[in-house]
Design a protein around this motif. Sequence first.
Motif, PDB file in Angstrom:
ATOM      1  N   GLY A 119      31.677  63.447 -19.612  1.00  0.00           N
ATOM      2  CA  GLY A 119      31.210  62.955 -18.325  1.00  0.00           C
ATOM      3  C   GLY A 119      30.741  61.514 -18.323  1.00  0.00           C
ATOM      4  N   THR A 120      30.057  61.161 -17.239  1.00  0.00           N
ATOM      5  CA  THR A 120      29.612  59.782 -17.061  1.00  0.00           C
ATOM      6  C   THR A 120      28.613  59.366 -18.134  1.00  0.00           C
ATOM      7  OG1 THR A 120      27.905  60.522 -15.498  1.00  0.00           O
ATOM      8  CG2 THR A 120      30.019  59.815 -14.577  1.00  0.00           C
ATOM      9  N   ALA A 121      27.798  60.302 -18.594  1.00  0.00           N
ATOM     10  CA  ALA A 121      26.826  59.971 -19.639  1.00  0.00           C
ATOM     11  C   ALA A 121      27.552  59.560 -20.918  1.00  0.00           C
ATOM     12  CB  ALA A 121      25.906  61.160 -19.909  1.00  0.00           C
ATOM     13  N   ARG A 122      28.601  60.272 -21.274  1.00  0.00           N
ATOM     14  CA  ARG A 122      29.376  59.917 -22.469  1.00  0.00           C
ATOM     15  C   ARG A 122      29.998  58.535 -22.310  1.00  0.00           C
ATOM     16  NH1 ARG A 122      31.893  61.991 -26.922  1.00  0.00           N
ATOM     17  NH2 ARG A 122      33.938  61.149 -27.427  1.00  0.00           N
ATOM     18  N   ARG A 123      30.591  58.283 -21.142  1.00  0.00           N
ATOM     19  CA  ARG A 123      31.248  56.993 -20.933  1.00  0.00           C
ATOM     20  C   ARG A 123      30.247  55.845 -20.966  1.00  0.00           C
ATOM     21  NH1 ARG A 123      34.096  60.292 -17.370  1.00  0.00           N
ATOM     22  NH2 ARG A 123      33.017  59.493 -15.527  1.00  0.00           N
ATOM     23  N   ALA A 124      29.054  56.065 -20.429  1.00  0.00           N
ATOM     24  CA  ALA A 124      28.034  55.007 -20.444  1.00  0.00           C
ATOM     25  C   ALA A 124      27.625  54.671 -21.870  1.00  0.00           C
ATOM     26  CB  ALA A 124      26.820  55.447 -19.631  1.00  0.00           C
ATOM     27  N   VAL A 125      27.429  55.695 -22.690  1.00  0.00           N
ATOM     28  CA  VAL A 125      27.043  55.452 -24.080  1.00  0.00           C
ATOM     29  C   VAL A 125      28.181  54.780 -24.835  1.00  0.00           C
ATOM     30  CG1 VAL A 125      26.451  56.561 -26.276  1.00  0.00           C
ATOM     31  CG2 VAL A 125      25.326  57.294 -24.161  1.00  0.00           C
ATOM     32  N   LEU A 126      29.392  55.256 -24.661  1.00  0.00           N
ATOM     33  CA  LEU A 126      30.528  54.662 -25.371  1.00  0.00           C
ATOM     34  C   LEU A 126      30.750  53.210 -24.956  1.00  0.00           C
ATOM     35  CD1 LEU A 126      33.102  57.599 -25.442  1.00  0.00           C
ATOM     36  CD2 LEU A 126      31.704  56.734 -27.330  1.00  0.00           C
ATOM     37  N   ARG A 127      30.521  52.901 -23.687  1.00  0.00           N
ATOM     38  CA  ARG A 127      30.655  51.516 -23.238  1.00  0.00           C
ATOM     39  C   ARG A 127      29.618  50.636 -23.937  1.00  0.00           C
ATOM     40  NH1 ARG A 127      28.348  47.997 -19.617  1.00  0.00           N
ATOM     41  NH2 ARG A 127      29.778  46.436 -18.723  1.00  0.00           N
ATOM     42  N   ALA A 128      28.375  51.090 -23.967  1.00  0.00           N
ATOM     43  CA  ALA A 128      27.328  50.305 -24.620  1.00  0.00           C
ATOM     44  C   ALA A 128      27.581  50.189 -26.120  1.00  0.00           C
ATOM     45  CB  ALA A 128      25.954  50.925 -24.348  1.00  0.00           C
ATOM     46  N   VAL A 129      28.073  51.259 -26.744  1.00  0.00           N
ATOM     47  CA  VAL A 129      28.415  51.205 -28.167  1.00  0.00           C
ATOM     48  C   VAL A 129      29.514  50.177 -28.405  1.00  0.00           C
ATOM     49  CG1 VAL A 129      29.478  52.484 -30.071  1.00  0.00           C
ATOM     50  CG2 VAL A 129      27.659  53.547 -28.721  1.00  0.00           C
ATOM     51  N   ALA A 130      30.522  50.175 -27.545  1.00  0.00           N
ATOM     52  CA  ALA A 130      31.629  49.229 -27.705  1.00  0.00           C
ATOM     53  C   ALA A 130      31.132  47.790 -27.593  1.00  0.00           C
ATOM     54  CB  ALA A 130      32.708  49.502 -26.664  1.00  0.00           C
ATOM     55  N   ILE A 131      30.218  47.532 -26.672  1.00  0.00           N
ATOM     56  CA  ILE A 131      29.656  46.185 -26.535  1.00  0.00           C
ATOM     57  C   ILE A 131      28.844  45.837 -27.775  1.00  0.00           C
ATOM     58  CG2 ILE A 131      28.019  44.773 -25.234  1.00  0.00           C
ATOM     59  CD1 ILE A 131      28.948  46.326 -22.721  1.00  0.00           C
ATOM     60  N   GLY A 132      28.045  46.788 -28.259  1.00  0.00           N
ATOM     61  CA  GLY A 132      27.241  46.539 -29.454  1.00  0.00           C
ATOM     62  C   GLY A 132      28.091  46.290 -30.686  1.00  0.00           C
ATOM     63  N   VAL A 133      29.128  47.090 -30.864  1.00  0.00           N
ATOM     64  CA  VAL A 133      30.031  46.894 -31.999  1.00  0.00           C
ATOM     65  C   VAL A 133      30.740  45.550 -31.876  1.00  0.00           C
ATOM     66  CG1 VAL A 133      32.171  47.698 -33.072  1.00  0.00           C
ATOM     67  CG2 VAL A 133      30.366  49.334 -32.515  1.00  0.00           C
ATOM     68  N   GLY A 134      31.220  45.232 -30.674  1.00  0.00           N
ATOM     69  CA  GLY A 134      31.913  43.968 -30.475  1.00  0.00           C
ATOM     70  C   GLY A 134      31.016  42.776 -30.752  1.00  0.00           C
ATOM     71  N   ALA A 135      29.778  42.822 -30.262  1.00  0.00           N
ATOM     72  CA  ALA A 135      28.842  41.726 -30.508  1.00  0.00           C
ATOM     73  C   ALA A 135      28.580  41.579 -32.000  1.00  0.00           C
ATOM     74  CB  ALA A 135      27.536  41.971 -29.757  1.00  0.00           C
ATOM     75  N   THR A 136      28.413  42.706 -32.677  1.00  0.00           N
ATOM     76  CA  THR A 136      28.146  42.663 -34.114  1.00  0.00           C
ATOM     77  C   THR A 136      29.337  42.105 -34.878  1.00  0.00           C
ATOM     78  OG1 THR A 136      26.682  44.570 -33.874  1.00  0.00           O
ATOM     79  CG2 THR A 136      27.431  44.044 -36.096  1.00  0.00           C
ATOM     80  N   GLU A 137      30.533  42.494 -34.493  1.00  0.00           N
ATOM     81  CA  GLU A 137      31.725  41.953 -35.152  1.00  0.00           C
ATOM     82  C   GLU A 137      31.819  40.444 -34.962  1.00  0.00           C
ATOM     83  OE1 GLU A 137      34.733  44.321 -33.319  1.00  0.00           O
ATOM     84  OE2 GLU A 137      34.722  45.836 -34.922  1.00  0.00           O
ATOM     85  N   LYS A 138      31.431  39.956 -33.797  1.00  0.00           N
ATOM     86  CA  LYS A 138      31.450  38.509 -33.555  1.00  0.00           C
ATOM     87  C   LYS A 138      30.392  37.805 -34.402  1.00  0.00           C
ATOM     88  CE  LYS A 138      34.815  38.886 -30.698  1.00  0.00           C
ATOM     89  NZ  LYS A 138      36.169  38.463 -31.103  1.00  0.00           N
ATOM     90  N   VAL A 139      29.237  38.456 -34.615  1.00  0.00           N
ATOM     91  CA  VAL A 139      28.238  37.889 -35.516  1.00  0.00           C
ATOM     92  C   VAL A 139      28.811  37.766 -36.921  1.00  0.00           C
ATOM     93  CG1 VAL A 139      25.993  38.244 -36.612  1.00  0.00           C
ATOM     94  CG2 VAL A 139      26.279  38.744 -34.185  1.00  0.00           C
ATOM     95  N   VAL A 140      29.483  38.807 -37.373  1.00  0.00           N
ATOM     96  CA  VAL A 140      30.094  38.772 -38.709  1.00  0.00           C
ATOM     97  C   VAL A 140      31.065  37.607 -38.807  1.00  0.00           C
ATOM     98  CG1 VAL A 140      31.600  39.996 -40.326  1.00  0.00           C
ATOM     99  CG2 VAL A 140      29.809  41.251 -39.102  1.00  0.00           C
ATOM    100  N   GLY A 141      31.925  37.442 -37.795  1.00  0.00           N
ATOM    101  CA  GLY A 141      32.888  36.353 -37.806  1.00  0.00           C
ATOM    102  C   GLY A 141      32.213  34.985 -37.816  1.00  0.00           C
ATOM    103  N   ALA A 142      31.191  34.820 -36.983  1.00  0.00           N
ATOM    104  CA  ALA A 142      30.471  33.546 -36.926  1.00  0.00           C
ATOM    105  C   ALA A 142      29.768  33.259 -38.241  1.00  0.00           C
ATOM    106  CB  ALA A 142      29.469  33.559 -35.774  1.00  0.00           C
ATOM    107  N   TYR A 143      29.232  34.293 -38.859  1.00  0.00           N
ATOM    108  CA  TYR A 143      28.547  34.123 -40.133  1.00  0.00           C
ATOM    109  C   TYR A 143      29.515  33.648 -41.213  1.00  0.00           C
ATOM    110  CZ  TYR A 143      26.416  35.436 -44.588  1.00  0.00           C
ATOM    111  OH  TYR A 143      25.949  35.437 -45.872  1.00  0.00           O
ATOM    112  N   TYR A 144      30.665  34.291 -41.323  1.00  0.00           N
ATOM    113  CA  TYR A 144      31.632  33.879 -42.334  1.00  0.00           C
ATOM    114  C   TYR A 144      32.138  32.462 -42.069  1.00  0.00           C
ATOM    115  CZ  TYR A 144      31.802  38.372 -44.711  1.00  0.00           C
ATOM    116  OH  TYR A 144      31.481  39.478 -45.432  1.00  0.00           O
ATOM    117  N   GLU A 145      32.322  32.125 -40.798  1.00  0.00           N
ATOM    118  CA  GLU A 145      32.757  30.767 -40.474  1.00  0.00           C
ATOM    119  C   GLU A 145      31.696  29.751 -40.893  1.00  0.00           C
ATOM    120  OE1 GLU A 145      35.570  28.217 -39.622  1.00  0.00           O
ATOM    121  OE2 GLU A 145      35.900  30.348 -39.179  1.00  0.00           O
ATOM    122  N   SER A 146      30.431  30.122 -40.734  1.00  0.00           N
ATOM    123  CA  SER A 146      29.346  29.203 -41.094  1.00  0.00           C
ATOM    124  C   SER A 146      29.263  28.950 -42.591  1.00  0.00           C
ATOM    125  CB  SER A 146      28.000  29.749 -40.598  1.00  0.00           C
ATOM    126  OG  SER A 146      27.539  30.833 -41.405  1.00  0.00           O
TER     127      SER A 146
END
Length: 202
Positions: A85-112
Amino acid sequence: MILIGRNLSPFVRRTAASLNLLGLHYVQRPFSVAQNAEEIRGFNPLGRVPALVMEDGEVLVDSSVILDALDELAGPDRALVPRSGTARRAVLRAVAIGVGATEKVVGAYYESRRPDAVRWEEAQAKLTAQAQAGFAALDRLAEAGGWLCDENLTQADVTAVTGLDFADRVLPDLAAGRFPALAALRDRANAIPAIGDTRFKD
């Protein structure tokens, strides 16, 4: 179960915190991808962490796959992602944003960490901006003062907390007070031993 990887990795750490929250017993082998590459490839041919050795010997790789299996083991009443349901989709959306942000941190860190002569400043700036945009979206969710998606803590919170802690550790200027609501949620989550005790210690 055996968790492969050390909690410096936010993806290993979110797995460890989830195991704790779900009350699932495990031991951890804190292998480093830099120092224990051969040992890690024995569990994951990609040489990445985390990997989780299940009680029957099956090896799962990638934190998203592992966390889905852990929720199944724990059962729908304890799972950190709602079943439907909607509760699952809301959590998965927030998880996807959190994972994506974290992956970008990893990329920025390695570039630095590249030598100045080969560092791509534009790429680092873009990765940093993407990570900041992701954390800003989670910060807006946190402004209500509760957990991100529900009155109960979910995987969205675990993922956001481990990602923000990682950013503060490796690129402290990236967040630097920009996300006060998310930082307050992080501090509240880290006060829970199942989460706080997984913070990486040098």
